[in-house]
Design an enzyme around this catalytic site. Structure first.
Site, PDB file in Angstrom:
ATOM      1  N   ARG A  14      30.127  39.840  46.046  1.00  0.00           N
ATOM      2  CA  ARG A  14      30.561  41.085  45.410  1.00  0.00           C
ATOM      3  C   ARG A  14      29.370  41.994  45.124  1.00  0.00           C
ATOM      4  NH1 ARG A  14      35.996  40.278  44.102  1.00  0.00           N
ATOM      5  NH2 ARG A  14      36.792  41.936  42.799  1.00  0.00           N
ATOM      6  N   ARG A  42      51.064  47.353  42.819  1.00  0.00           N
ATOM      7  CA  ARG A  42      50.857  45.919  42.576  1.00  0.00           C
ATOM      8  C   ARG A  42      50.974  45.609  41.081  1.00  0.00           C
ATOM      9  NH1 ARG A  42      45.508  43.244  45.029  1.00  0.00           N
ATOM     10  NH2 ARG A  42      44.488  43.867  43.107  1.00  0.00           N
ATOM     11  N   ARG A  85      37.458  49.365  38.070  1.00  0.00           N
ATOM     12  CA  ARG A  85      37.215  48.422  39.174  1.00  0.00           C
ATOM     13  C   ARG A  85      36.752  49.162  40.423  1.00  0.00           C
ATOM     14  NH1 ARG A  85      42.550  45.713  39.741  1.00  0.00           N
ATOM     15  NH2 ARG A  85      41.627  44.415  41.336  1.00  0.00           N
ATOM     16  N   LYS A  94      42.404  42.611  51.438  1.00  0.00           N
ATOM     17  CA  LYS A  94      41.619  41.419  51.767  1.00  0.00           C
ATOM     18  C   LYS A  94      42.439  40.146  51.599  1.00  0.00           C
ATOM     19  CE  LYS A  94      38.359  42.134  48.664  1.00  0.00           C
ATOM     20  NZ  LYS A  94      38.899  43.337  47.989  1.00  0.00           N
ATOM     21  N   ARG A 138      49.509  42.015  37.168  1.00  0.00           N
ATOM     22  CA  ARG A 138      48.134  41.561  36.922  1.00  0.00           C
ATOM     23  C   ARG A 138      47.542  42.310  35.751  1.00  0.00           C
ATOM     24  NH1 ARG A 138      44.438  40.661  42.218  1.00  0.00           N
ATOM     25  NH2 ARG A 138      42.938  41.573  40.779  1.00  0.00           N
TER      26      ARG A 138
HETATM   27  P1  AMP Z   1      39.783  40.090  42.840  1.00  0.00           P
HETATM   28  O1  AMP Z   1      41.068  39.349  42.831  1.00  0.00           O
HETATM   29  O2  AMP Z   1      38.877  39.671  43.964  1.00  0.00           O
HETATM   30  O3  AMP Z   1      39.947  41.587  42.781  1.00  0.00           O
HETATM   31  O4  AMP Z   1      38.981  39.674  41.511  1.00  0.00           O
HETATM   32  C1  AMP Z   1      39.517  39.927  40.229  1.00  0.00           C
HETATM   33  C2  AMP Z   1      38.404  39.912  39.207  1.00  0.00           C
HETATM   34  O5  AMP Z   1      37.752  38.647  39.213  1.00  0.00           O
HETATM   35  C3  AMP Z   1      37.301  40.928  39.451  1.00  0.00           C
HETATM   36  O6  AMP Z   1      37.597  42.209  38.925  1.00  0.00           O
HETATM   37  C4  AMP Z   1      36.133  40.275  38.705  1.00  0.00           C
HETATM   38  O7  AMP Z   1      36.274  40.407  37.305  1.00  0.00           O
HETATM   39  C5  AMP Z   1      36.352  38.808  39.034  1.00  0.00           C
HETATM   40  N1  AMP Z   1      35.670  38.387  40.277  1.00  0.00           N
HETATM   41  C6  AMP Z   1      36.244  37.950  41.436  1.00  0.00           C
HETATM   42  N2  AMP Z   1      35.329  37.624  42.340  1.00  0.00           N
HETATM   43  C7  AMP Z   1      34.119  37.859  41.744  1.00  0.00           C
HETATM   44  C8  AMP Z   1      32.772  37.728  42.182  1.00  0.00           C
HETATM   45  N3  AMP Z   1      32.455  37.293  43.409  1.00  0.00           N
HETATM   46  N4  AMP Z   1      31.789  38.060  41.300  1.00  0.00           N
HETATM   47  C9  AMP Z   1      32.077  38.500  40.065  1.00  0.00           C
HETATM   48  N5  AMP Z   1      33.323  38.667  39.603  1.00  0.00           N
HETATM   49  C10 AMP Z   1      34.348  38.348  40.443  1.00  0.00           C
END
Ligand code: AMP
Length: 188
Positions: free
Chosen positions: A88, A128, A145, A13, A134
């Site tokens: 999400r 990654r 996740r 994404k 990360r």
């Molecule tokens: P991502 O980079 O999108 O995978 O997001 C990393 C982490 O940020 C996720 O595992 C969640 O802990 C948090 N996160 C990101 N976007 C959201 C969202 N829309 N709602 C809740 N938690 C989020």
């Protein structure tokens, strides 16, 4: 273009959203990036979000709404935007629809699902972890996740299908091949 990219963590994404943003000259909003910046900056939001992120859990919905509403309310988002990592869950998707109405913006046009099978997802996330370091790309957190994605985010596919907005594209192959599919699906 007003689109949301859906897909498991590691489905691409971020990569595809960045390319869409460059091609169409519209902002990409990643709530994950915004939350990581808040954590790095030591803000109150970052302090509240960090424990959830490090555990591979979603942060409470209320913590992300402010980020999204502020960004979508900015002038450059009036011509379009790409959402990456938000919504999400179904509650967030409903709040997004209400938020767009409140901001007097047109509704979302499409939801593009990048489909990548679980084995490939795990392979990419482990890679990654090495490259980007990360905190949430460790094996047990990765597993969690993916579970969170399947339980909370996957139902969004049915939500957008019911709205007639869902487009699923194969998320494997070269970045450019995937991009052609994403552009076509997002109506670019
Ligand atoms: P991502 O980079 O999108 O995978 O997001 C990393 C982490 O940020 C996720 O595992 C969640 O802990 C948090 N996160 C990101 N976007 C959201 C969202 N829309 N709602 C809740 N938690 C989020």
């Amino acid at each position: 273009m007003r689109t949301v990219l859906l897909g498991a963590p590691g489905s691409g994404k971020g990569t595809q959203g960045k390319k869409l943003s460059e091609r169409f000259g519209i902002p990409k909003l990643s709530t994950g990036d915004a939350l990581r910046a808040a954590v790095a900056g030591g803000t109150e939001l970052g302090k509240q979000a960090a424990p959830f992120m490090n555990a591979g859990k979603l942060v409470p919905d209320q913590l992300v709404y402010g980020i999204v509403e502020e960004r979508l309310g900015q002038a450059d988002a009036r011509k379009g935007y790409i959402l990456d990592g938000f919504p999400r869950n179904v509650a967030q998707a409903q709040v997004l629809d209400a938020m767009l109405a409140r901001l007097q913006q047109p509704a979302l046009e499409s939801a593009v699902h990048l489909h990548v099978d679980d084995e490939e997802i795990i392979r990419r996330l482990l890679e990654r972890a090495v490259q980007e370091g990360r905190h949430d790309d460790k094996p047990d957190v990765i597993r969690h996740r993916i579970e969170v994605y399947n339980a909370e985010t996957h139902p969004l596919l049915a939500f957008y299908q019911a709205q007639g907005k869902l487009k699923t594209v194969q998320g494997t192959g070269t970045i450019d091949d995937i991009f052609q599919r994403v552009v076509a699906a997002a109506g670019g």
